[in-house]
Write an enzyme that holds these catalytic residues in place. Structure first.
Site, PDB file in Angstrom:
ATOM      1  N   GLU A  86     161.221 -91.748  69.897  1.00 24.53           N
ATOM      2  CA  GLU A  86     160.395 -90.601  69.525  1.00 24.53           C
ATOM      3  C   GLU A  86     159.558 -90.080  70.692  1.00 24.53           C
ATOM      4  O   GLU A  86     159.396 -88.873  70.855  1.00 24.53           O
ATOM      5  CB  GLU A  86     159.474 -91.013  68.370  1.00 24.53           C
ATOM      6  CG  GLU A  86     158.746 -89.861  67.711  1.00 24.53           C
ATOM      7  CD  GLU A  86     157.869 -90.342  66.563  1.00 24.53           C
ATOM      8  OE1 GLU A  86     156.902 -89.650  66.264  1.00 24.53           O
ATOM      9  OE2 GLU A  86     158.157 -91.405  65.984  1.00 24.53           O
ATOM     10  N   ASP A  87     159.021 -90.988  71.509  1.00 23.80           N
ATOM     11  CA  ASP A  87     158.022 -90.588  72.511  1.00 23.80           C
ATOM     12  C   ASP A  87     158.487 -90.664  73.960  1.00 23.80           C
ATOM     13  O   ASP A  87     157.717 -90.349  74.868  1.00 23.80           O
ATOM     14  CB  ASP A  87     156.757 -91.449  72.353  1.00 23.80           C
ATOM     15  CG  ASP A  87     156.068 -91.203  71.021  1.00 23.80           C
ATOM     16  OD1 ASP A  87     156.184 -90.087  70.502  1.00 23.80           O
ATOM     17  OD2 ASP A  87     155.438 -92.139  70.494  1.00 23.80           O
ATOM     18  N   HIS A 119     149.805-100.425  71.347  1.00 25.10           N
ATOM     19  CA  HIS A 119     150.110-100.177  69.925  1.00 25.10           C
ATOM     20  C   HIS A 119     151.351-100.941  69.467  1.00 25.10           C
ATOM     21  O   HIS A 119     151.283-101.705  68.494  1.00 25.10           O
ATOM     22  CB  HIS A 119     150.257 -98.672  69.675  1.00 25.10           C
ATOM     23  CG  HIS A 119     150.878 -98.336  68.356  1.00 25.10           C
ATOM     24  ND1 HIS A 119     150.290 -98.650  67.141  1.00 25.10           N
ATOM     25  CD2 HIS A 119     152.070 -97.738  68.050  1.00 25.10           C
ATOM     26  CE1 HIS A 119     151.075 -98.238  66.157  1.00 25.10           C
ATOM     27  NE2 HIS A 119     152.165 -97.683  66.683  1.00 25.10           N
ATOM     28  N   ASP A 154     132.288-107.612  37.106  1.00 25.91           N
ATOM     29  CA  ASP A 154     133.305-108.503  37.681  1.00 25.91           C
ATOM     30  C   ASP A 154     133.608-108.132  39.133  1.00 25.91           C
ATOM     31  O   ASP A 154     134.741-107.890  39.516  1.00 25.91           O
ATOM     32  CB  ASP A 154     134.583-108.528  36.828  1.00 25.91           C
ATOM     33  CG  ASP A 154     135.130-107.130  36.572  1.00 25.91           C
ATOM     34  OD1 ASP A 154     134.384-106.163  36.794  1.00 25.91           O
ATOM     35  OD2 ASP A 154     136.293-107.022  36.164  1.00 25.91           O
ATOM     36  N   HIS A 191     159.638 -99.592  68.868  1.00 26.32           N
ATOM     37  CA  HIS A 191     159.823 -98.633  67.765  1.00 26.32           C
ATOM     38  C   HIS A 191     159.447 -97.184  68.086  1.00 26.32           C
ATOM     39  O   HIS A 191     159.880 -96.256  67.400  1.00 26.32           O
ATOM     40  CB  HIS A 191     159.064 -99.107  66.511  1.00 26.32           C
ATOM     41  CG  HIS A 191     157.593 -98.835  66.532  1.00 26.32           C
ATOM     42  ND1 HIS A 191     156.682 -99.724  67.040  1.00 26.32           N
ATOM     43  CD2 HIS A 191     156.862 -97.777  66.097  1.00 26.32           C
ATOM     44  CE1 HIS A 191     155.459 -99.233  66.908  1.00 26.32           C
ATOM     45  NE2 HIS A 191     155.542 -98.048  66.334  1.00 26.32           N
ATOM     46  N   ASP A 247     153.178-100.905  61.488  1.00 25.05           N
ATOM     47  CA  ASP A 247     152.863 -99.745  62.324  1.00 25.05           C
ATOM     48  C   ASP A 247     151.735 -98.931  61.691  1.00 25.05           C
ATOM     49  O   ASP A 247     150.758 -98.551  62.354  1.00 25.05           O
ATOM     50  CB  ASP A 247     154.134 -98.898  62.475  1.00 25.05           C
ATOM     51  CG  ASP A 247     153.872 -97.568  63.161  1.00 25.05           C
ATOM     52  OD1 ASP A 247     153.190 -97.563  64.198  1.00 25.05           O
ATOM     53  OD2 ASP A 247     154.338 -96.530  62.650  1.00 25.05           O
TER      54      ASP A 247
END
Length: 722
Positions: free
Chosen positions: A90-91, A62, A273, A86, A153
């Protein structure tokens, strides 16, 4: 099997992705920078080791995919490294300090800006989402690369939504449509915006997406002849005029076709259109020349021409748009722009990294983006909480512009349906705070007037004027809304402190004390006990009705304040009346149930968060209040109370033509104004009317009622008191 084939088979998906990234980076980065990216990849792969996405692929795939999206935009080395790292904070157990030490401040700040707030004390998911978006916008104000990483992301997350539950797909897609696609649009990044919108449409409405996709596919054969005819006609005529341009037909995006069907309530067969043409020219002069050639070749539809070159959109988009009647009477959209404008329309703020150019268009695009982000900072400073910030952000992200002029000829860009107040705040906050009326094209108009394209607006201000809470009902710009709220919040705070001081002084007088007698040590002890930081904050709490002045005064009179906090006994309380002048503003309000006026016996109730509500002594609602001595206080009107106060009278009138006109004329002659008239019952002979009118005091009301009684049409007159 060759060695090369064997290597390709054994290469992991993450290694293949890194090779793709490396190929892209080698086109524009130095080898030193590519080595730094490789170090970031190794660090990220090590700490994400053992983590897998719901699709089953290694988690590091990812961040690498996000980095590849940024590499296509030619993002600098720090931006690419931040994309790879990034999700670490967090993880994983990696901290911002770890990233700072290994990769430097730039990368650490970018990663921190993209990282969600995980330790949030939020009651709802909406609050948590709002707080995260608010944090991201603040980080974006420091460094625009934060939003670039976040959009890349989000784009990869949307591409890999397939394994999610349908409800989670819809939630993520809705959040993307509400926040991220408008931000991409505002920054001029139309390529990413269109990709996000298409993916969101498919995730939210899979069946509609499939049906519409099949319908477009089927219609291609039927419309192919029209497209080819127009393309050949345009190229031939441009060649005859010796103009060198690129002519490209394109299919409109499914989401934009769907939006048009939805907004105009049309079936697919009524949308003509679906295809549009773009003509790319060398310079601006050629664009206008090509427009003339197109209008000469095909008949334009009146009112459908837009010049975004002279008046660019808020995101910097520039182009000429016209809709012409093509062969077989079919309307076709044609967009004319320079090659440079086209690159800007696709990349927006990303063009700064993509082309590394000092061209005027790139500089203007970055300036506009920076100005917008600066506005976001102002919005967040004045927003009460994160949900209010999100509401304001959404208003700011969906503008349909109009252009109006100042008396000096400057152009002000505003959203559609903007009022005079929106214009005043757009010029300057001080002008917005003090506006009283305006002239549109030299004609006097009220403040709620909605502006139209091309008008000249002159705002009339007054030194005594201040924002009115009613303005919030019709302003549409974020700057006006936050300006009004900010002023009212500070004004109310100032009033609450003033009233709180008067209330506390009154209670201290009852125990033969004064605020000047209270030492700083006693104040600090009390503030610490009730968990407030300053005396102003305490006085504000008293003024807003959140703290009882009698209890605070009693506590200040105790030697041991902490022990006195629980004191609730109010027996043998000496009562001094609080004087009401009628000009206290937002922290003293007159009850609408009984509408007391100067001269009436009155009683005051503490309404937590709002201050004191003044009722008539005979009001039915006062009965409950008197049972709780801590919830009410004795008040009386000041001798010099000023202002106009609404009150209601009940009239029994002869039902005949001209009755109401006579009543209104009599009231007007007595220097009063009618606010409302309500006819309660009516028959052939008698009408019972309730009239709300403004008076200065009881004497003024008595004089009005005396004059009305003299009229033969008035059978009975009384004042209502709730």
């Amino acid at each position: 099997m060759s060695a090369q084939e064997s290597t390709a088979i054994t290469e992991s998906p993450e290694q293949l992705l890194y090779d793709q990234l490396n190929t892209l980076l080698s086109k524009y980065l130095d080898s030193i920078h590519i080595d730094q990216v490789f170090q970031a990849y190794q660090y990220g792969a090590k700490h994400h080791s053992g983590q897998f996405r719901k699709s089953g692929e290694a988690y590091i795939c990812h961040p690498l995919s996000v980095a590849i999206s940024l590499a296509h935009m030619r993002m600098d080395v720090h931006g690419v490294m931040a994309a790879i790292l990034h999700d670490l904070i967090e993880d994983t157990d990696v901290t911002k300090t770890d990233i700072l030490e290994l990769f430097g401040e730039d990368v650490a700040e970018l990663v921190d800006g993209v990282t969600k707030l995980t330790q949030l004390n939020c009651k709802t998911q909406a609050e948590a989402q709002a707080e995260n978006v608010r944090k991201m916008c603040l980080a974006m104000a420091r460094d625009m690369r934060v939003i670039m990483v976040k959009l890349a992301d989000r784009l990869h997350n949307m591409r890999t939504l397939g394994v999610m539950r349908p409800d989670k797909k819809r939630r993520i897609a809705k959040e993307t449509l509400d926040i991220y696609t408008p931000i991409a649009n505002r920054l001029g990044m139309n390529d990413i915006r269109h990709q996000l919108e298409s993916l969101c449409f498919e995730a939210m409405y899979p069946m509609r997406h499939r049906i519409l996709k099949n319908a477009v596919k089927k219609s291609r054969g039927n419309r192919k002849e029209i497209i080819e005819t127009i393309t050949v006609s345009l190229k031939t005529r441009l060649h005859q005029a010796h103009v060198t341009c690129d002519v490209k037909g394109r299919e409109k995006y499914l989401y934009s076709i769907y939006k048009k069907m939805l907004s105009k309530k049309l079936s697919f067969s009524d949308i003509y259109d679906v295809y549009a043409f773009r003509i790319h020219c060398e310079d601006v002069d050629t664009c206008y020349r090509v427009l003339g050639i197109v209008h000469n070749l095909f008949k334009p539809i009146p009112g459908k021409f837009k010049d975004y070159i002279a008046l660019p959109k808020a995101n910097g988009y520039q182009s000429l748009h016209t809709i012409i009647i093509g062969p077989y009477g079919v309307p076709v959209e044609i967009q004319i722009r320079t090659h440079q404008m086209h690159r800007m329309s696709e990349s927006g703020i990303a063009a700064h990294w993509l082309y590394k150019s000092d061209d005027e268009e790139h500089i203007h695009s970055k300036t506009r983006a920076t100005e917008w982000v600066r506005d976001l900072l102002e919005i967040q400073k004045t927003a009460g909480n994160s949900l209010e910030f999100i509401d304001n952000l959404k208003i700011d992200l969906f503008p349909q512009e109009i252009f109006v002029f100042t008396p000096q000829g400057s152009i002000i860009k505003l959203p559609r349906k903007s009022s005079i107040v929106d214009f005043a705040y757009a010029v300057h906050t001080d002008i917005g705070n003090s506006c009283v009326s305006a002239r549109i094209d030299k004609r006097l108009v009220p403040l709620q007037t909605q502006l139209e394209n091309g008008v000249t607006v002159e705002v009339i201000t007054a030194t005594w004027a201040r924002p009115n809470p009613l303005w919030l009902n019709y302003v549409v710009t974020t700057k006006a809304r936050t300006g009004i709220r900010s002023y009212l919040k500070h004004f109310k705070q100032k009033e609450a402190i003033s009233l709180g001081r008067r209330l506390l002084e009154k209670e201290l007088q009852d125990i033969n004390k004064s605020l000047t007698d209270i030492t700083e040590q006693m104040q600090d002890q009390l503030l610490q006990a009730i968990q407030l930081t300053s005396m102003d904050e305490l006085l504000e709490e008293i003024g807003l009705g959140n703290k009882m002045p009698f209890l605070i005064a009693t506590q200040l009179n105790q030697e041991d304040i902490s022990a006195a906090i629980k004191l609730e006994d109010t027996e043998n309380r000496k009562v001094t009346q609080l004087i009401i002048k009628g000009t206290e503003g937002m922290v003293v309000t007159i009850a609408k149930c009984c509408r007391p006026i100067p001269g009436d016996p009155i009683i005051g109730y503490f309404n937590p968060g709002k201050g004191i509500v003044v009722h008539h002594h005979e009001c039915r609602n006062s009965a409950d209040g008197r049972k709780k001595s801590t919830d009410w206080l004795e008040v009386e009107w000041s001798q010099d109370a000023t202002g106009d106060y609404p009150t209601e009278i009940r009239l029994e009138l002869l039902n005949q033509p001209g009755t109401l006109a006579t009543i209104a004329s009599t009231i007007s002659k007595m220097d009063s104004n009618i606010e409302s008239v309500n006819i309660s019952t009516q028959d052939a002979r008698v009408s019972v009317d309730f009239i709300t009118l403004t008076v200065k005091d009881r004497v003024h009301l008595a004089n009005i009622m005396r004059q009305l009684k003299k009229l033969f049409i008035v059978l009975k007159i009384t004042r209502t008191r709730g």
